[in-house]
Design an enzyme around this catalytic site. Structure first.
Site, short mmCIF file in Angstrom:
data_model
loop_
_atom_site.label_atom_id
_atom_site.label_comp_id
_atom_site.label_asym_id
_atom_site.label_seq_id
_atom_site.Cartn_x
_atom_site.Cartn_y
_atom_site.Cartn_z
N CYS A 125 -22.44 -11.09 -6.05
CA CYS A 125 -21.63 -11.43 -7.21
C CYS A 125 -22.29 -12.60 -7.95
O CYS A 125 -21.94 -13.76 -7.73
CB CYS A 125 -20.21 -11.78 -6.79
SG CYS A 125 -19.09 -12.00 -8.19
N ASN A 379 9.31 -4.10 -12.90
CA ASN A 379 10.16 -2.91 -12.83
C ASN A 379 9.80 -1.88 -13.89
O ASN A 379 10.66 -1.24 -14.50
CB ASN A 379 11.64 -3.29 -12.95
CG ASN A 379 12.09 -4.19 -11.82
OD1 ASN A 379 12.44 -5.35 -12.02
ND2 ASN A 379 12.05 -3.66 -10.61
N THR A 389 9.29 -0.49 -7.82
CA THR A 389 7.91 -0.18 -7.43
C THR A 389 7.56 -0.70 -6.04
O THR A 389 6.40 -0.68 -5.64
CB THR A 389 6.92 -0.80 -8.44
OG1 THR A 389 7.10 -2.24 -8.45
CG2 THR A 389 7.16 -0.26 -9.83
N GLU A 454 -1.25 -3.32 -15.63
CA GLU A 454 -0.85 -2.76 -14.34
C GLU A 454 -2.05 -2.57 -13.42
O GLU A 454 -1.96 -2.76 -12.21
CB GLU A 454 -0.13 -1.43 -14.57
CG GLU A 454 1.23 -1.61 -15.26
CD GLU A 454 1.87 -0.30 -15.69
OE1 GLU A 454 3.04 -0.06 -15.32
OE2 GLU A 454 1.21 0.49 -16.39
#
Length: 483
Positions: A125, A379, A389, A454
């Protein structure tokens, strides 16, 4: 954003300064002076820049966190910008990282940054390595150490073996590894120092996963973040880039809709059916154990990447030994590793108190960060609201721990195959076990109807679940050494 923070000029004056600055750039272009040009479009190769920057414009809490981070560090890195989708988590993350790197603790400051370099290098990285090379030098680190691990003190060299195993095969860590560090004739580690080092190693292994999983790009002033070459397709001025007039950012919308129709609805229906099955009947302990072993075996068959092995550059590989050592599944050539039962050694009952005792307050901070990632919910699922969820979040977390051999007796591992499809599993395994192989195609191939925020949340879950898994193996080994 950097101009806005800490500037004493009124807004009108700042606008005039920017306009004058861009005029100067245009005149310099005409003179043929080499001007650095950003290599990427924004903080992430995977997420459109406008979506990331929009977050801080509409969320005052995110803006406030960004300002505090800039004031404390003198910079706002791209990792923080992407995490800004979830300000509650970002606040906890930055507080913990600040404490680990800058507040009172067992290890000197330059050791902390060098350990960060060692950990990030194991996954090639370069973004994190370069970040901490600069920080290492700023806190007075010896530049000779950056020539390679062999130039660092023997005490840090001895940490190389633990770094290697923790990053790639943490289930192999034993109390003998800890004893070798704690009872070295010379250059031995104290228990408090070792706990600090283990937390740093696991923090940067998992942060490397997040960095690759979200396609984080270097800032323009960093290595790999700029070029002096003119744009190859159209000779627009560098000020066009600053104004957002560069090439269009291609995104998922162009991938087509044929494969993702009803993806969210199907997943929600499965969650509903699983909940109904839970209410109707409960599997026996024997059946639960069988399902775990089946899922663990199946996780070995998930291929992380079609690409060839990634060969680390000399700039990265000099910070660690044995570059050929990487992730291997549990049962290659008949090799067997016993299942780690979370009921026998858990973070909540064992790891938390050990860390807090030897490195005060850090156990509490880590616990808050784990809980924040695990319980974080709005939610929603894509465009659907008022959705519970928790079942999905638990499946993701437990699947990662399952890949590391960790089993929860009270969880039905049969749910994982119902909730996580193959493309999602490929992404999870690659990002957690071999993050340097993560590609944009993998990122775009799972949850194609979901928002980028998300998917960033998924990455936070993967990062924290991985860190906790590594910590559990290391802390169990230290506990066994102590007893």
């Amino acid at each position: 954003m950097f101009l806005a923070f800490g500037s004493k000029n009124p807004p009108q004056s700042r606008c005039h300064l920017r306009f004058f600055f861009f005029l100067r750039i245009c005149s310099i272009c005409d003179l043929g002076v080499r001007i650095p040009r950003p290599l990427g479009n924004g903080p992430s190769r995977f997420i459109p820049e406008k979506e990331i920057l929009q977050v801080s414009k509409v969320d005052s809490r995110t803006q406030s966190i960004f300002e505090d981070a800039f004031a404390a560090l003198g910079r706002l890195d791209n990792i923080s910008l992407v995490m800004g989708f979830h300000p509650q988590y970002l606040e906890s993350f930055l507080r913990t990282q600040h404490y680990l790197l800058q507040m009172d603790g067992p290890l000197p400051l330059h050791y902390r940054h060098y350990i960060g370099i060692m950990a990030a290098a194991r996954h090639q990285c370069s973004y994190l390595v370069n970040l901490h090379v600069n920080d290492f030098l700023q806190v007075g680190g010896d530049a000779k150490w950056l020539n390679g691990l062999g130039e660092a003190p023997q005490k840090l060299q001895q940490l190389g073996e633990l770094n290697k195993i923790l990053a790639h095969r943490p289930w192999l860590i034993t109390k003998e590894h800890m004893e070798a560090l704690l009872k070295a004739e010379e250059h031995s580690w104290s228990l408090a120092e070792l706990i600090h080092a283990v937390v740093l190693l696991t923090h940067y292994h998992s942060l490397a996963s997040f960095t690759f999983g979200c396609g984080i790009t270097p800032e323009i002033h960093c290595d790999g973040g700029h070029t002096f070459r003119p744009p190859s397709l159209s000779q627009y001025c560098v000020c066009d880039i600053a104004n957002g007039n560069g090439h269009a950012n291609l995104h998922d919308d162009q991938l087509g809709d044929q494969d993702m129709c009803g993806e969210v609805e199907v997943l929600m229906e499965r969650m509903k059916q699983l909940q109904e099955c839970r209410d109707d009947e409960e599997a026996s302990q024997e059946e639960m154990a069988t399902r775990f072993e089946r899922e663990k075996t199946e996780s070995m068959l998930v291929v992380t990447s079609e690409d060839e092995e990634c060969v680390p550059s000399r700039d990265i590989s000099r910070h660690f030994e044995d570059p050929s050592y990487g992730y291997k599944d549990f049962s290659r050539r008949g090799e067997h590793v016993p299942t780690f039962r979370a009921q026998d050694y858990s973070w909540e009952d064992h790891g938390y108190s050990l860390v807090n005792r030897l490195y005060p307050d850090v156990g509490q901070m880590l616990d808050e960060k784990f809980q924040m990632a695990y319980n974080l919910t709005y939610n929603t699922m894509a465009t659907h609201k008022d959705v519970d969820t928790s079942m999905l979040r638990r499946a993701i977390w437990n699947y990662i721990h399952c890949m590391f051999g960790i089993r929860y007796d009270d969880y039905d591992y049969g749910e994982i195959n119902q909730l996580l499809d193959r493309s999602f599993k490929i992404y999870i395994k690659t990002m957690v076990c071999s993050p340097e192989k993560t590609t944009k195609r993998m990122y775009e191939s799972f949850w194609r109807q979901f928002q980028h925020s998300e998917k960033v949340h998924v990455n936070l879950l993967l990062m924290e679940a991985r860190m906790q898994a590594e910590l559990l193996y290391a802390l169990r080994a230290i506990t066994r050494y102590m007893t």
